[in-house]
Design an enzyme around this catalytic site. Structure first.
Site, short mmCIF file in Angstrom:
data_model
loop_
_atom_site.label_atom_id
_atom_site.label_comp_id
_atom_site.label_asym_id
_atom_site.label_seq_id
_atom_site.Cartn_x
_atom_site.Cartn_y
_atom_site.Cartn_z
CG ASP A 11 -1.98 -1.05 1.20
OD1 ASP A 11 -2.11 -1.69 0.15
OD2 ASP A 11 -2.69 -1.22 2.20
CG ASP A 134 -12.90 -1.51 -1.16
OD1 ASP A 134 -12.47 -2.65 -1.41
OD2 ASP A 134 -12.36 -0.48 -1.57
#
Length: 246
Positions: A11, A134
């Protein structure tokens, strides 16, 4: 069922490898200031794929950590394909990343807002477009998780049933970065209802979690993404890769 893929996650925030807690940008832990070195370590450990997210990009709606992504691509080459998400909101950006060597782009916010773009991209780039869903309490969250929509994860996934999406990456936000174990039941329920392969994300923190996902392989779960647990040693990559291949 055949082997399942373990996707270690990088990330990117401000050019470094970080992990967030439940998607909060101000709760970031830096794990490696060199994303390329981190990618090389995953490659040397025998990982087959790499999952990369441009976190700043997800919030900005356009690529922000492009230099770091290109540095990663220079290291991974053809040996370890990269799937990339975060801030990919238009066709030009999709085409750019695929031309630069990203194997698979992940479309998130845009999948909810402009499903036609996803379908067109799938036609133009067969097998190279994934959809990131998500969810918070089963409802889709977008814009870097800053807002929750009125649509369920399953309804959104169903929209792309015949589009040729390579995979649906399903993240349970409430479990992300908290090492509480993934929401295997919710993910398996989604996987069973659709024909598109599903990748588990969020909360994967132990070999037992990987085994729990592996046990649901027949629902259509094909891979698992893990970030924090791989960095802090809770998951030994060698052991994890064995579990996934068996």
């Amino acid at each position: 069922m055949g082997p399942m893929i373990l996707f270690p996650a990088i990330d990117l925030k401000d050019g470094a490898c970080v992990r967030l807690l439940k998607g909060e940008m101000d709760k970031a832990t830096v794990f490696n200031t060199s994303p390329a070195d981190q990618a090389r370590a995953f490659k040397d450990a025998g990982c087959e794929w790499l999952h990369v997210v441009d976190l700043n990009g997800a919030f900005a709606g356009k690529p922000v950590n492009a230099d770091a992504v290109e540095a990663i691509l220079a290291v991974t080459g053809a040996d370890m394909p990269v799937q990339l998400g975060g801030g990919i909101r238009d066709r030009a950006t999709i085409d750019m990343w695929l031309e630069k060597g990203v194997q698979r782009v992940i479309l998130g916010t845009v999948a909810l807002r402009h499903p036609e773009l996803v379908k067109d991209a799938c036609k133009a780039h067969p097998g190279r477009v994934a959809v990131g869903i998500d969810a918070r309490d089963g409802m889709v969250a977008v814009e870097g998780w800053a807002e929750t929509s009125e649509m369920t994860a399953i309804d959104l996934a169903m929209k792309f049933e015949d589009a040729g999406v390579a995979a649906i990456i399903y993240t349970d936000i409430d479990r992300d970065g908290v090492l509480s174990g993934p929401n295997v039941d919710a993910t398996a329920a989604l996987a069973e209802k659709i024909s598109t392969p599903v990748i588990v994300s969020g909360g994967v923190s132990s070999l037992d979690d990987l085994k729990a996902c592996k046990a649901k392989a027949d629902t259509g779960i094909v891979g698992v993404i893990s970030g924090r647990a791989v960095y802090d040693g809770r998951i030994d990559l060698g052991e994890a890769l064995k579990v996934m291949k068996d």
